[in-house]
Enzyme design. Structure first.
Site, mmCIF file in Angstrom:
data_model
loop_
_atom_site.group_PDB
_atom_site.id
_atom_site.type_symbol
_atom_site.label_atom_id
_atom_site.label_comp_id
_atom_site.label_asym_id
_atom_site.label_seq_id
_atom_site.Cartn_x
_atom_site.Cartn_y
_atom_site.Cartn_z
ATOM 1 N N ASP A 67 -0.075 -7.714 1.512
ATOM 2 C CA ASP A 67 0.468 -6.147 1.625
ATOM 3 C C ASP A 67 2.160 -6.248 1.632
ATOM 4 O OD1 ASP A 67 0.257 -3.366 1.626
ATOM 5 O OD2 ASP A 67 -0.246 -3.233 3.750
ATOM 6 N N SER B 221 4.706 2.718 8.071
ATOM 7 C CA SER B 221 4.462 1.342 6.919
ATOM 8 C C SER B 221 5.369 0.948 6.477
ATOM 9 C CB SER B 221 3.276 1.831 6.224
ATOM 10 O OG SER B 221 1.812 1.962 6.836
ATOM 11 N N HIS C 43 0.904 -1.213 -0.107
ATOM 12 C CA HIS C 43 -0.068 0.001 0.021
ATOM 13 C C HIS C 43 0.977 1.279 -0.140
ATOM 14 C CE1 HIS C 43 0.409 -0.382 4.407
ATOM 15 N NE2 HIS C 43 0.617 0.994 4.475
#
Length: 450
Positions: free
Chosen positions: A140, A214, A110
């Site tokens: 992911d 992230s 993402h």
């Protein structure tokens, strides 16, 4: 009585954590009781942080804006009710160097999804353009590569050996604040349920993870990578001490497949089941309360070949405890097709071991009329270039609008489509014309769905 400063700090830390001082000293490889030094994570972090990078991306996405009925004719959108425009976007994230010699960097999908340009900045200030080698949206994970010398890679830990209560340190770039370090513990293991369409087996930690973390690193006290920081659970996207990381073993399995095949080839066991719970435990008179209960074994599958039966409870995989069906599903899928696994099962009150060779999971298949009535008669599959029409009924509505078997849908109304989930999201609830951008052999064309 004199006490050395380092020993005193160990005692204070031990009292704070309610554990023996000796266990604190054993857990800190950098602790030196012969010197009057304060215990610190600094030596470990000096080695680990150069392997964590700052990622910035640029790209464009379609943005929809509702148009009031009175103004639709000004925008040429009569009957559609919304204005669609391609707008540029930018984003920030983190990444981890896992191979210094080849320049491989792991991050979250993402972070780099839809990006046209990916920039990587190292701790020493050097910047590079990165190439995306592959990605797996369902777990992911994305793999990048840069051409650079004198990189520092992070060693990988065996994440299957993690225990709740182990110390954990998160390294990343929250809100663009590069090389931020936070600490905590492993709060739980095998977490799932954040994205039911994906494969989840998360590590939960209370080490602070925020926007921009992230793709960053979760490391142990030896500076080894135990996870890739991925998500948080909290109001308004803020940290409340509930963060989630993809285990390093799961990440490595996915990266190995991307490097070998250029894609992730999911493993399949061929069973249906659910989490073992108190009701099942009582009804089946079982001696355990956690595991993956098998209610059906599909024919001609890896499970059938291995002799797994309905009513079995799968309690371990490669000597690692299985606590839920979702955990088993994620481990099987990400281990990969063709890999071997040893499953511990409970049958008739007795534990036994079963060796299984995983088959390749069937690609997702969708009856296209579930997405749009004008697609009735077509069967859709994910492909490496978009969504492929793999079957088409003769005389069907889909054939009448001009679709052909083998067509690949790569976009809808100028919005790119790479998989079934994206196509479903775009077409869901859509009114008016949908213009499918089709790749047919070497030709490109539009087909309108009204």
């Amino acid at each position: 009585m004199k006490m050395k400063l380092s020993v005193l700090h160990a005692a204070v830390l031990a009292a704070t954590l309610a554990v023996p001082a000796s266990s604190v000293q054993a857990a800190l490889p950098f602790f030196n009781s012969d010197k009057q030094e304060m215990p610190t994570l600094a030596p470990m972090l000096e080695k680990a942080t150069p392997a964590v990078v700052h990622i910035s991306v640029e790209g464009s996405r379609e943005v929809r804006q509702r148009i009031p009925d009175a103004f639709r004719h000004f925008f040429g959108q009569r009957g559609q009710g919304e204005l669609r425009q391609e707008r540029p976007f930018s984003g920030l994230g983190s990444g981890v160097i896992i191979d210094a010699g080849k320049g491989y960097i792991v991050t979250n999908n993402h972070v780099v999804q839809d990006a046209d340009k990916i920039h990587v900045r190292l701790k020493d200030g050097r910047s590079f353009d990165a190439k995306k080698l592959g990605a797996d949206p369902q777990s992911d994970i994305a793999l990048l590569q840069i051409e650079a010398k004198n990189l520092v890679q992070i060693p990988l830990a065996d994440s299957d050996k993690l225990r709740v209560g182990d110390f954990a340190i998160a390294i990343g770039n929250p809100f663009g604040l590069e090389q931020t370090v936070t600490s905590g513990i492993i709060s739980s293991l095998g977490r799932s349920g954040l994205n039911m369409d994906g494969f989840e087996d998360f590590i939960q930690t209370d080490a602070a993870i925020n926007s921009g973390n992230s793709g960053g690193a979760l490391v142990n006290l030896r500076g080894e990578l135990v996870g890739i920081n991925t998500a948080i659970l909290g109001p308004n996207g803020g940290n409340v001490g509930i963060g989630f990381s993809i285990p390093s073993n799961m990440m490595k399995n996915l990266v190995d497949q991307i490097l070998e095949f250029g894609e992730v080839r999911r493993g399949s066991l061929g069973i249906r089941g659910l989490d073992l719970n108190a009701e099942l435990t009582e009804a089946m008179n079982l001696s355990i309360s956690r595991g993956a209960w098998v209610n059906e074994v599909l024919p001609d599958t890896a499970a059938a070949e291995a002799g797994i039966k309905a009513g079995d409870v799968i309690i371990s995989m490669n000597d690692n405890r299985i606590n839920s069906f979702n955990e088993l599903r994620a481990k099987i899928a990400t281990l990969g097709a063709g890999r071997k696994a040893e499953l511990g099962i409970l049958r008739d009150g007795k534990e036994r071991k079963v060796s299984v060779t995983l088959r390749q999971a069937e690609p997702a298949r969708v009856a296209a009329n579930e997405l749009h009535p004008m697609l009735q008669g077509a069967t859709l599959n994910n492909s490496d270039k978009g969504v492929e029409i793999t079957e088409l009924a003769s005389g069907s509505v889909a054939e009448q609008v001009g679709l052909r078997q083998g067509d690949i849908i790569t976009g809808v109304n100028r919005q790119r489509v790479t998989n079934l989930a994206e196509l479903r999201r775009i077409l869901e609830g859509r009114q008016g014309v949908a213009a499918l951008y089709i790749r047919r052999g070497n030709d490109d064309l539009y087909i309108l769905l009204r």
